[in-house]
Design a protein around this motif. Structure first.
Motif, PDB file in Angstrom:
ATOM      1  N   ARG A 135       0.818  -1.216   0.000  1.00 49.74           N
ATOM      2  CA  ARG A 135       0.000   0.000   0.000  1.00 49.74           C
ATOM      3  C   ARG A 135       0.848   1.262   0.000  1.00 49.74           C
ATOM      4  NH1 ARG A 135      -6.022  -0.842   2.106  1.00 49.74           N
ATOM      5  NH2 ARG A 135      -6.250  -2.982   1.387  1.00 49.74           N
ATOM      6  N   ALA A 136       1.932   1.204  -0.778  1.00 48.35           N
ATOM      7  CA  ALA A 136       2.810   2.364  -0.890  1.00 48.35           C
ATOM      8  C   ALA A 136       2.109   3.485  -1.645  1.00 48.35           C
ATOM      9  CB  ALA A 136       4.095   1.978  -1.603  1.00 48.35           C
ATOM     10  N   GLU A 137       2.426   4.714  -1.288  1.00 43.79           N
ATOM     11  CA  GLU A 137       1.796   5.863  -1.929  1.00 43.79           C
ATOM     12  C   GLU A 137       2.344   6.108  -3.323  1.00 43.79           C
ATOM     13  OE1 GLU A 137       2.219   9.154   0.675  1.00 43.79           O
ATOM     14  OE2 GLU A 137       0.960   8.288   2.260  1.00 43.79           O
ATOM     15  N   SER A 138       3.503   5.551  -3.623  1.00 45.57           N
ATOM     16  CA  SER A 138       4.135   5.749  -4.917  1.00 45.57           C
ATOM     17  C   SER A 138       4.572   4.406  -5.484  1.00 45.57           C
ATOM     18  CB  SER A 138       5.341   6.675  -4.784  1.00 45.57           C
ATOM     19  OG  SER A 138       6.106   6.700  -5.976  1.00 45.57           O
ATOM     20  N   ASP A 139       4.599   4.314  -6.799  1.00 47.07           N
ATOM     21  CA  ASP A 139       5.100   3.103  -7.451  1.00 47.07           C
ATOM     22  C   ASP A 139       6.626   3.095  -7.515  1.00 47.07           C
ATOM     23  OD1 ASP A 139       2.531   2.187  -7.906  1.00 47.07           O
ATOM     24  OD2 ASP A 139       2.382   3.185  -9.855  1.00 47.07           O
ATOM     25  N   ASP A 140       7.229   4.224  -7.198  1.00 44.13           N
ATOM     26  CA  ASP A 140       8.681   4.351  -7.273  1.00 44.13           C
ATOM     27  C   ASP A 140       9.288   3.906  -5.940  1.00 44.13           C
ATOM     28  OD1 ASP A 140      11.236   4.955  -8.074  1.00 44.13           O
ATOM     29  OD2 ASP A 140      11.065   7.100  -7.633  1.00 44.13           O
ATOM     30  N   VAL A 141       9.367   2.599  -5.757  1.00 46.74           N
ATOM     31  CA  VAL A 141       9.882   2.049  -4.499  1.00 46.74           C
ATOM     32  C   VAL A 141      10.984   1.043  -4.794  1.00 46.74           C
ATOM     33  CG1 VAL A 141       7.735   2.383  -3.227  1.00 46.74           C
ATOM     34  CG2 VAL A 141       8.123   0.241  -4.470  1.00 46.74           C
ATOM     35  N   THR A 142      11.809   0.808  -3.811  1.00 43.94           N
ATOM     36  CA  THR A 142      12.886  -0.174  -3.924  1.00 43.94           C
ATOM     37  C   THR A 142      12.433  -1.485  -3.314  1.00 43.94           C
ATOM     38  OG1 THR A 142      14.551   1.572  -3.740  1.00 43.94           O
ATOM     39  CG2 THR A 142      15.265  -0.699  -3.302  1.00 43.94           C
ATOM     40  N   HIS A 143      12.576  -2.559  -4.052  1.00 47.28           N
ATOM     41  CA  HIS A 143      12.233  -3.883  -3.522  1.00 47.28           C
ATOM     42  C   HIS A 143      13.391  -4.380  -2.663  1.00 47.28           C
ATOM     43  CE1 HIS A 143       8.649  -4.968  -6.152  1.00 47.28           C
ATOM     44  NE2 HIS A 143       9.028  -3.776  -6.566  1.00 47.28           N
ATOM     45  N   ILE A 144      13.099  -4.700  -1.418  1.00 42.92           N
ATOM     46  CA  ILE A 144      14.128  -5.187  -0.515  1.00 42.92           C
ATOM     47  C   ILE A 144      13.765  -6.585  -0.029  1.00 42.92           C
ATOM     48  CG2 ILE A 144      14.872  -2.905   0.241  1.00 42.92           C
ATOM     49  CD1 ILE A 144      13.176  -3.249   2.713  1.00 42.92           C
ATOM     50  N   ASP A 145      14.720  -7.221   0.622  1.00 44.74           N
ATOM     51  CA  ASP A 145      14.543  -8.610   1.049  1.00 44.74           C
ATOM     52  C   ASP A 145      13.825  -8.684   2.397  1.00 44.74           C
ATOM     53  OD1 ASP A 145      16.174 -10.027  -1.112  1.00 44.74           O
ATOM     54  OD2 ASP A 145      17.596  -8.523  -0.368  1.00 44.74           O
ATOM     55  N   ALA A 146      12.617  -8.174   2.404  1.00 51.63           N
ATOM     56  CA  ALA A 146      11.752  -8.217   3.588  1.00 51.63           C
ATOM     57  C   ALA A 146      10.319  -8.214   3.084  1.00 51.63           C
ATOM     58  CB  ALA A 146      12.010  -7.026   4.491  1.00 51.63           C
ATOM     59  N   TYR A 147       9.565  -9.249   3.463  1.00 54.88           N
ATOM     60  CA  TYR A 147       8.189  -9.383   3.006  1.00 54.88           C
ATOM     61  C   TYR A 147       7.233  -9.260   4.190  1.00 54.88           C
ATOM     62  CZ  TYR A 147       9.241 -10.906  -1.786  1.00 54.88           C
ATOM     63  OH  TYR A 147       9.644 -10.940  -3.096  1.00 54.88           O
ATOM     64  N   GLY A 148       6.071  -8.701   3.905  1.00 52.38           N
ATOM     65  CA  GLY A 148       5.087  -8.546   4.962  1.00 52.38           C
ATOM     66  C   GLY A 148       3.678  -8.613   4.414  1.00 52.38           C
ATOM     67  N   ALA A 149       2.722  -8.792   5.328  1.00 47.85           N
ATOM     68  CA  ALA A 149       1.328  -8.870   4.929  1.00 47.85           C
ATOM     69  C   ALA A 149       0.433  -8.604   6.132  1.00 47.85           C
ATOM     70  CB  ALA A 149       1.010 -10.257   4.340  1.00 47.85           C
ATOM     71  N   VAL A 150      -0.824  -8.374   5.825  1.00 47.12           N
ATOM     72  CA  VAL A 150      -1.875  -8.206   6.827  1.00 47.12           C
ATOM     73  C   VAL A 150      -3.000  -9.149   6.444  1.00 47.12           C
ATOM     74  CG1 VAL A 150      -3.537  -6.582   7.857  1.00 47.12           C
ATOM     75  CG2 VAL A 150      -1.264  -5.782   7.150  1.00 47.12           C
ATOM     76  N   ALA A 151      -3.547  -9.870   7.411  1.00 46.75           N
ATOM     77  CA  ALA A 151      -4.608 -10.833   7.109  1.00 46.75           C
ATOM     78  C   ALA A 151      -5.658 -10.787   8.204  1.00 46.75           C
ATOM     79  CB  ALA A 151      -4.046 -12.245   6.951  1.00 46.75           C
ATOM     80  N   ARG A 152      -6.913 -11.018   7.796  1.00 47.36           N
ATOM     81  CA  ARG A 152      -8.060 -10.957   8.706  1.00 47.36           C
ATOM     82  C   ARG A 152      -8.463 -12.369   9.133  1.00 47.36           C
ATOM     83  NH1 ARG A 152     -13.571 -11.517   8.529  1.00 47.36           N
ATOM     84  NH2 ARG A 152     -14.796 -10.076   9.829  1.00 47.36           N
ATOM     85  N   LYS A 153      -8.795 -12.515  10.395  1.00 48.65           N
ATOM     86  CA  LYS A 153      -9.303 -13.774  10.898  1.00 48.65           C
ATOM     87  C   LYS A 153     -10.794 -13.880  10.582  1.00 48.65           C
ATOM     88  CE  LYS A 153      -9.421 -16.678  15.049  1.00 48.65           C
ATOM     89  NZ  LYS A 153      -9.022 -16.778  16.482  1.00 48.65           N
TER      90      LYS A 153
END
Length: 266
Positions: A247-265
Motif C-alpha cells: 500500500r505504498a503511496e508511490s510506485d517508485d519504491v525499492t524492492h528489498i529482502d523483507a516481506y510482509g502482509a496483513v490478514a483478517r481472521k
C-alpha cells in the motif's frame, strides 16, 4: 498487567556485546547504541547495504499498517509482540492519533527494551491505554494471561510481529507462536507480520556477518514459508509482498529482502 512504575531497575546491560535491538536502532539512525552494536551493524551493512533501508522502511510499513487498521478497519486494540527499542511513530502513537481510545500492549523480555519502555511508551491521549508485558514470545500463554488485563478478548485485536520472528531458529516453532497468539481472538482480528527473507545472496551474507560479529543469529526464510503463517486467514490486498510496496503511496519504491502482509481472521 505489571505496574512498571514500581518495578526495580533493569539489570545491568553489557555494552561490549552486540545487541539486536541496539543494532536495529543504529541502522534506523537512533542514538541508543554502543560501539559493539555499531561494529556489528557496519559488518552487516558492508555485505548488505540495504539493511539500513530495510530498518527505515520497516517503520514506514508499520505506520501504513497501523493507520489502515485503526482508520479503515476500525481496530483499536493492538498486541505488538517483540517491541524493540522505542523510536519514532511507535504503534501506540500512530493508533491513538487516529483512534484516541486505542489500547496497545507491547511485549518484550529484553531488559534494555524494558528500561526504555518504562520511560517512553506512554499514552498520547486521555482515553488510550499503553501497557507493557515483560514476557518472552516463546511463552504465548504468559503473554495472553497478562494481556487480558488490558485487551478485551471478545473484540477484534491486531496481533503484530514486526521483523522479530527470524530470531526463532525452528520454523515450526515460529508458526506455533503465531498461531497460539492469534487463536484466542475473535473473528475480525488481524495478523500483521513482516520478516527478512532469503531472497538474495547479499542478504544471506549479511545474516552470516551478523552472527560472526557476535549478534544473535537471524534466520532468514522464504516468502513461501512466511505465507504459511497466514494459513486460514483472509489476506488483505496486496497480499504478501516486499514491505516497501505494501500500500505504498508511490510506485517508485525499492524492492528489498523483507516481506510482509496483513490478514483478517474470518
Amino acid at each position: 498487567m505489571k505496574d512498571t512504575s514500581d518495578q526495580p531497575p533493569a539489570p545491568e546491560i553489557d555494552t561490549s556485546v552486540p545487541h539486536s535491538a541496539r543494532i536495529w536502532n543504529y541502522w534506523m539512525g537512533g542514538k541508543d547504541n554502543f560501539q559493539a552494536d555499531r561494529d556489528a551493524g557496519d559488518a552487516v551493512a558492508e555485505a548488505y547495504p540495504d539493511i539500513v533501508l530495510m530498518a527505515k522502511e520497516s517503520r514506514q510499513f508499520l505506520i501504513r499498517v497501523v493507520s489502515f487498521l485503526a482508520g479503515e478497519v476500525g481496530i483499536n486494540q493492538f498486541l505488538d509482540v517483540g517491541t524493540g527499542l522505542p523510536t519514532m511513530q511507535n504503534t501506540h502513537e500512530v493508533a491513538q492519533r487516529i483512534a484516541p481510545d486505542s489500547r496497545i500492549v507491547y511485549v518484550d523480555n529484553d531488559p534494555l527494551v524494558l528500561a526504555h519502555a518504562r520511560a517512553l511508551l506512554a499514552d498520547t491521549t486521555p482515553d488510550g491505554v499503553t501497557a507493557y508485558v515483560d514476557a518472552d514470545y516463546h511463552n504465548p500463554d504468559v503473554i495472553l494471561a497478562d494481556a487480558r488485563n488490558v485487551l478485551n478478548f471478545n473484540r477484534p485485536v491486531a496481533v503484530m510481529f514486526m521483523g522479530v520472528l527470524g530470531y526463532v531458529s525452528d520454523f515450526e516453532e515460529m508458526r506455533s507462536i503465531v498461531s497460539r497468539l492469534i487463536d484466542p481472538f475473535p473473528s475480525g482480528s488481524y495478523l500483521v507480520l513482516w520478516d527478512g527473507t532469503d531472497t538474495g545472496p547479499a542478504v544471506v551474507e549479511g545474516g552470516e556477518k551478523l552472527a560472526e560479529a557476535g549478534g544473535v543469529p537471524y534466520h532468514l526464510r522464504s516468502p513461501e514459508q512466511l505465507a504459511q503463517c497466514f494459513e486460514g486467514l483472509e489476506m488483505v490486498e496486496p497480499g504478501l509482498v516486499p514491505i516497501t510496496t505494501w500500500r505504498a503511496e508511490s510506485d517508485d519504491v525499492t524492492h528489498i529482502d523483507a516481506y510482509g502482509a496483513v490478514a483478517r481472521k474470518p
